[in-house]
Scaffold this active site. Structure first.
Site, PDB file in Angstrom:
ATOM      1  N   GLY A  42       0.818  -1.202   0.000  1.00 22.08           N
ATOM      2  CA  GLY A  42       0.000   0.000   0.000  1.00 22.08           C
ATOM      3  C   GLY A  42       0.849   1.246   0.000  1.00 22.08           C
TER       4      GLY A  42
ATOM      5  N   GLY B  15       0.601  -1.002   6.538  1.00 20.59           N
ATOM      6  CA  GLY B  15      -0.432   0.018   6.671  1.00 20.59           C
ATOM      7  C   GLY B  15      -1.756  -0.618   7.078  1.00 20.59           C
TER       8      GLY B  15
ATOM      9  N   GLY C 277      -6.763  -4.805   3.382  1.00 21.93           N
ATOM     10  CA  GLY C 277      -7.084  -5.469   2.126  1.00 21.93           C
ATOM     11  C   GLY C 277      -7.559  -4.541   1.038  1.00 21.93           C
TER      12      GLY C 277
ATOM     13  N   GLY D 235      -5.770  -2.905  -0.821  1.00 19.08           N
ATOM     14  CA  GLY D 235      -4.881  -3.132  -1.957  1.00 19.08           C
ATOM     15  C   GLY D 235      -4.944  -4.554  -2.486  1.00 19.08           C
TER      16      GLY D 235
ATOM     17  CD  GLU E  79      -1.573  -6.282   3.250  1.00 14.71           C
ATOM     18  OE1 GLU E  79      -1.102  -5.267   2.709  1.00 14.71           O
ATOM     19  OE2 GLU E  79      -2.776  -6.380   3.572  1.00 14.71           O
TER      20      GLU E  79
ATOM     21  CE  LYS F 173      -6.024   4.737   5.453  1.00 17.67           C
ATOM     22  NZ  LYS F 173      -5.468   6.036   5.072  1.00 17.67           N
TER      23      LYS F 173
END
EC number: 5.3.1.6
Length: 262
Positions: free
Chosen positions: A34, A90, A103, A105, A111, A129
């Site tokens: 990301g 991230g 997720g 990306g 990940e 975020k």
């Protein structure tokens, strides 16, 4: 991209820069995917080239692997590493308990595998975020292509009994074609608006035939580093009830990673 850092770029950069303080020579480090994780890879690459940092990186996507090699980081597989000292990645959302949705990306499967094979997971993010309750960001679910419509119907049926506000399920696209993950799978995005019981939902989704993995990262993250547009960095650790605030000075007139794209 402008030569001057935007506030969001500055926030991502200072969060990534602070995260490098946790990396020392000899470590095996999981490298996230990301735009924010890309800043981290750039920062680590600079340390490898200019400070002699010696690390082995395990990327969570082909995109991250390509960037890591370009900046001079030695790349190995998770099978070669076996276990990692640290993963830095991230996030798309996080709450006060450091539970995550990842997720956006399309790399949440790799990940999650990498993060859970690490002694510690650090998340880097900008202040946008942070959420009170997970679910505003669509929850990605990776599914195998075979019987995808049946899997989608089973997910919709499962959501009817869950503590969520929305139940819309859409297939992620890449232009006119379905988005395809590094593993050759599809992604269904669940537009839930609010997830009242993340643990229950995660377990239920992963029991559905055809589902590979969902984007809820629960009890995996240890530390969140939040960057702000004015250069401040807030570090929130599960072992620290208060959280520490650290300041960085970032030059306003130079974007040192101007080749990065969000």
């Amino acid at each position: 991209m402008s030569n001057e850092m935007s506030p969001i770029d500055k926030a991502k950069f200072v969060a990534a820069k602070q995260a490098t303080e946790y990396v020392t020579s000899g470590m095996k480090v999981g490298l996230g995917t990301g735009s924010t994780a890309a800043w981290l890879v750039q920062c680590l690459g600079e340390m490898v080239r200019e400070e002699g940092l010696r690390i082995k990186g395990v990327p969570t996507s082909t995109r991250t692997a390509k960037l890591a090699r370009e900046v001079g980081i030695e790349v190995i597989t998770l099978d070669e590493a076996k276990w990692l000292d640290l993963t830095i990645d991230g996030t798309d959302e996080y709450d006060a308990n450091l539970q995550l949705i990842k997720g956006g990306g399309g790399a949440h499967l790799q990940e999650k595998v990498v993060a859970t094979a690490s002694d510690r997971m650090i998340v880097i993010a900008d202040a946008s975020k942070k959420v009170e309750t997970l679910g505003a960001f669509p929850l990605p679910v990776e599914v195998i292509p075979f019987g995808m419509q049946t899997t989608k119907a089973l997910i919709e049926e499962t959501l009817a009994g869950m503590d969520v506000l929305g139940q819309e399920v859409t297939q992620r696209q890449a232009g006119d074609d379905p988005f395809v993950t590094d593993e050759g799978n599809f992604i269904l995005d669940l537009h839930l608006k609010r997830i009242g019981a993340p643990q229950t939902l995660s377990l239920a989704l992963n029991q559905i035939p055809g589902v590979v993995e969902n984007g809820l990262f629960l009890d995996i993250c240890d530390t969140v580093i939040v960057g702000h547009g004015d250069g401040r960095v807030t570090v929130r650790d599960l072992s620290d009830d208060g959280g520490a605030e650290i300041h960085f000075n970032v030059l306003d007139d130079t974007n040192i990673f101007a080749d990065l794209n969000d």
